[in-house]
Design an enzyme around this catalytic site. Structure first.
Site, PDB file in Angstrom:
ATOM      1  N   ASP A 193     -22.194  -9.950  -3.493  1.00 51.85           N
ATOM      2  CA  ASP A 193     -23.599 -10.012  -3.914  1.00 51.85           C
ATOM      3  C   ASP A 193     -24.201 -11.372  -3.560  1.00 51.85           C
ATOM      4  O   ASP A 193     -25.355 -11.469  -3.145  1.00 51.85           O
ATOM      5  CB  ASP A 193     -23.716  -9.750  -5.419  1.00 51.85           C
ATOM      6  CG  ASP A 193     -23.103  -8.424  -5.819  1.00 51.85           C
ATOM      7  OD1 ASP A 193     -23.237  -7.452  -5.059  1.00 51.85           O
ATOM      8  OD2 ASP A 193     -22.467  -8.364  -6.896  1.00 51.85           O
ATOM      9  N   ASP A 239       0.861  -1.174   0.000  1.00 52.73           N
ATOM     10  CA  ASP A 239       0.000   0.000   0.000  1.00 52.73           C
ATOM     11  C   ASP A 239       0.899   1.225   0.000  1.00 52.73           C
ATOM     12  O   ASP A 239       2.126   1.108   0.164  1.00 52.73           O
ATOM     13  CB  ASP A 239      -0.937   0.006   1.216  1.00 52.73           C
ATOM     14  CG  ASP A 239      -2.286   0.677   0.906  1.00 52.73           C
ATOM     15  OD1 ASP A 239      -2.283   1.682   0.161  1.00 52.73           O
ATOM     16  OD2 ASP A 239      -3.319   0.202   1.401  1.00 52.73           O
ATOM     17  N   ARG A 272     -24.609 -11.542   0.293  1.00 52.30           N
ATOM     18  CA  ARG A 272     -25.799 -10.790   0.706  1.00 52.30           C
ATOM     19  C   ARG A 272     -27.075 -11.554   0.376  1.00 52.30           C
ATOM     20  O   ARG A 272     -28.003 -11.626   1.190  1.00 52.30           O
ATOM     21  CB  ARG A 272     -25.806  -9.427   0.006  1.00 52.30           C
ATOM     22  CG  ARG A 272     -24.845  -8.410   0.609  1.00 52.30           C
ATOM     23  CD  ARG A 272     -24.907  -7.092  -0.130  1.00 52.30           C
ATOM     24  NE  ARG A 272     -24.088  -6.082   0.529  1.00 52.30           N
ATOM     25  CZ  ARG A 272     -23.334  -5.187  -0.104  1.00 52.30           C
ATOM     26  NH1 ARG A 272     -23.294  -5.174  -1.439  1.00 52.30           N
ATOM     27  NH2 ARG A 272     -22.630  -4.317   0.580  1.00 52.30           N
ATOM     28  N   ARG A 301     -16.530   4.289  -1.155  1.00 53.07           N
ATOM     29  CA  ARG A 301     -17.690   5.069  -1.571  1.00 53.07           C
ATOM     30  C   ARG A 301     -18.230   5.880  -0.394  1.00 53.07           C
ATOM     31  O   ARG A 301     -18.337   5.384   0.716  1.00 53.07           O
ATOM     32  CB  ARG A 301     -18.777   4.122  -2.107  1.00 53.07           C
ATOM     33  CG  ARG A 301     -19.810   4.796  -2.972  1.00 53.07           C
ATOM     34  CD  ARG A 301     -20.369   3.816  -3.992  1.00 53.07           C
ATOM     35  NE  ARG A 301     -20.906   2.618  -3.373  1.00 53.07           N
ATOM     36  CZ  ARG A 301     -22.210   2.359  -3.291  1.00 53.07           C
ATOM     37  NH1 ARG A 301     -23.091   3.220  -3.762  1.00 53.07           N
ATOM     38  NH2 ARG A 301     -22.634   1.242  -2.756  1.00 53.07           N
ATOM     39  N   SER A 318     -11.527  -3.669  -6.439  1.00 50.99           N
ATOM     40  CA  SER A 318     -11.641  -2.210  -6.582  1.00 50.99           C
ATOM     41  C   SER A 318     -12.829  -1.836  -7.454  1.00 50.99           C
ATOM     42  O   SER A 318     -12.961  -2.307  -8.589  1.00 50.99           O
ATOM     43  CB  SER A 318     -10.363  -1.638  -7.194  1.00 50.99           C
ATOM     44  OG  SER A 318      -9.226  -2.014  -6.452  1.00 50.99           O
ATOM     45  N   ASN A 319     -13.680  -0.981  -6.916  1.00 55.97           N
ATOM     46  CA  ASN A 319     -14.873  -0.559  -7.647  1.00 55.97           C
ATOM     47  C   ASN A 319     -14.586   0.599  -8.592  1.00 55.97           C
ATOM     48  O   ASN A 319     -13.674   1.381  -8.361  1.00 55.97           O
ATOM     49  CB  ASN A 319     -15.966  -0.150  -6.655  1.00 55.97           C
ATOM     50  CG  ASN A 319     -16.824  -1.336  -6.245  1.00 55.97           C
ATOM     51  OD1 ASN A 319     -17.160  -2.177  -7.064  1.00 55.97           O
ATOM     52  ND2 ASN A 319     -17.175  -1.397  -4.976  1.00 55.97           N
ATOM     53  N   HIS A 349     -21.592  -6.040 -11.105  1.00 60.04           N
ATOM     54  CA  HIS A 349     -21.400  -5.760  -9.680  1.00 60.04           C
ATOM     55  C   HIS A 349     -21.714  -4.303  -9.358  1.00 60.04           C
ATOM     56  O   HIS A 349     -20.927  -3.613  -8.711  1.00 60.04           O
ATOM     57  CB  HIS A 349     -19.965  -6.106  -9.269  1.00 60.04           C
ATOM     58  CG  HIS A 349     -19.693  -5.944  -7.791  1.00 60.04           C
ATOM     59  ND1 HIS A 349     -20.431  -6.586  -6.831  1.00 60.04           N
ATOM     60  CD2 HIS A 349     -18.770  -5.204  -7.135  1.00 60.04           C
ATOM     61  CE1 HIS A 349     -19.968  -6.257  -5.626  1.00 60.04           C
ATOM     62  NE2 HIS A 349     -18.966  -5.416  -5.786  1.00 60.04           N
TER      63      HIS A 349
END
Length: 334
Positions: free
Chosen positions: A151, A34, A154, A82, A119-120, A180
Site C-alpha cells: 500500500d 511449499d 503504491r 485473488r 497471505s491475504n 490491508h
C-alpha cells in the site's frame, strides 16, 4: 548470520520474493518451503552468485520443521491468489487453514523468529497466527507483522505519477494506516513527503485515495484471470523483510507501517487506541523497528477532516476482519 525462510516459496509471490531475498547480501541462509516444486526453485536460486545458501523442502520427511529450524525471519506468502470478482474476504475461507498450519509449524520450530504475514486477508490472517502462538504459549506481539508495504509502495508510485516524475517515487514517503484491504487502507496524503500540486482538487484526492485502496483490483483486472499482484507484492515483502533484518542487526531509526498487535508496545499502543477512538487489538501504523521487533508505534499525527472520515470508516471493517481471524481459531478448537 541471518536465516530467512519463505513459506509458499514456489508460488506467484513466493518465487520472486525468494529471488529478491537471495539477492540481498544481508541474508546468509535462505530456506524455502511449499507443497510442490520447492527443490527446483531452490536449485535454480542456488546458482546465483550471492552469499545466501539455499535449501528447499516439501512436506514429506518433516520438511516444514527442517526449513524452520534456526530461522530468524519467516515470511508467509502462502495461499491462493485473488481471482476476478473475488474479494479478500473470499480468500479467507481458503487461506485461513493454510496459515493456521504454517503458524503451528513456526510455533513448534521457530518460536523466536520474526514472522511477516503476506497471505491475504492480512487483517484476519495476522490474528490467526497470533491465536495459534497463544495456544502454544509462544506469542510475542513484538515479533508478528502484517506486511502492508505494498500500500505504501503504491501510494509513493501514484503520487510520483501525479507529479509527472516517476524518478521521485523511491524518495516519496506516504504513510498508509488502518489495515490491508479496501476501505481499511487509509493513505495519509496530507503527510506525503512530496506535496501534491497546489491545484490538486478534493475530487482528485478522493480518486487517488480510491486508487491506492483498490490498486489490487486494478492488477487483477489487467491480468484478466491470470493472477493478482504478485510481483509488486514480492517487491514490497522483500523491502519490509530487509528493514526487519537491518533492525535485527542493530540499525536504529527504521520506521515502516505494518499491521501489528497494539500490545506490542503497550504505552504507544494505548495512545494510538485513544487517537483512533476505538479499542482495537490490531492496527496498521508507522512502527519503529528494533532488535526485538516492535520498538514503538507512532501516532497518526494531524489528519485532515477527509482522512479522519477514512479512519472512522475503516474501524468497523477492521474489527470484523480481526474477529473473523480470532473466531476461526476458536472454532477450530471445538
Amino acid at each position: 548470520m541471518v536465516k530467512a525462510v519463505v513459506l509458499g516459496a514456489a508460488g506467484g509471490i513466493g518465487q520472486p520474493l525468494s529471488l529478491l531475498l537471495k539477492h540481498n547480501p544481508l541474508v546468509t541462509s535462505l530456506g524455502l518451503y511449499d507443497i510442490v516444486n520447492t527443490p527446483g526453485v531452490a536449485a535454480d536460486l542456488s546458482h546465483i552468485s550471492t552469499p545466501a545458501k539455499v535449501v528447499g523442502y516439501l512436506p514429506a520427511d518433516d520438511g516444514l520443521a527442517k526449513v524452520l529450524t534456526g530461522a530468524d525471519v519467516v515470511v508467509i506468502p502462502a495461499g491462493v491468489p485473488r481471482k476476478p470478482g473475488m474479494t479478500r474476504d473470499d480468500l479467507f475461507k481458503i487461506n485461513a487453514g493454510i496459515v493456521r498450519d504454517l503458524a503451528t509449524g513456526i510455533a513448534k520450530n521457530a518460536p523466536k523468529a520474526f514472522v511477516l504475514v503476506i497471505s491475504n486477508p492480512v487483517n484476519s490472517t495476522v490474528p490467526i497466527v497470533a491465536e495459534v502462538f497463544k495456544q502454544h504459549g509462544v506469542f510475542d506481539p513484538k515479533r508478528l507483522f502484517g506486511v502492508t508495504t505494498l500500500d505504501v509502495v503504491r501510494a509513493s508510485t501514484f503520487v510520483a505519477e501525479v507529479l509527472g516524475d516517476l524518478s521521485k517515487a523511491p524518495s516519496i514517503t506516504v504513510p498508509v494506516v488502518g489495515g490491508h484491504s479496501g476501505v481499511t487502507i487509509v493513505p495519509l496524503l496530507s503527510q506525503s513527503s512530496a506535496a501534491l500540486p497546489a491545484d490538486f482538487t478534493q475530487d482528485a484526492r478522493v480518486t487517488l485515495t480510491t486508487r491506492i485502496q483498490y490498486g489490487g483490483d486494478e492488477v487483477v483486472k489487467a491480468k484478466d484471470g491470470a493472477g493478482s499482484a504478485t510481483l509488486s507484492m514480492a517487491y514490497a515483502g522483500a523491502e519490509f523483510a530487509e528493514k526487519i533484518i537491518r533492525a535485527l542487526r542493530g540499525e536504529t531509526g527504521i520506521v515502516a507501517p505494518s499491521f501489528v498487535h497494539l500490545e506490542s508496545d503497550p504505552a504507544s499502543g494505548a495512545a494510538l487506541k485513544k487517537e483512533i477512538g476505538k479499542d482495537l487489538e490490531y492496527f496498521s501504523a508507522p512502527v519503529e523497528l528494533g532488535p526485538q521487533g516492535v520498538a514503538s508505534i507512532k501516532p497518526l499525527g494531524a489528519l485532515t477532516p477527509y482522512e479522519k472520515t477514512l479512519v472512522d470508516a475503516a474501524l468497523p471493517e477492521l474489527q470484523t476482519n480481526i474477529d473473523k481471524g480470532v473466531s476461526f481459531i476458536s472454532a477450530s478448537k471445538l
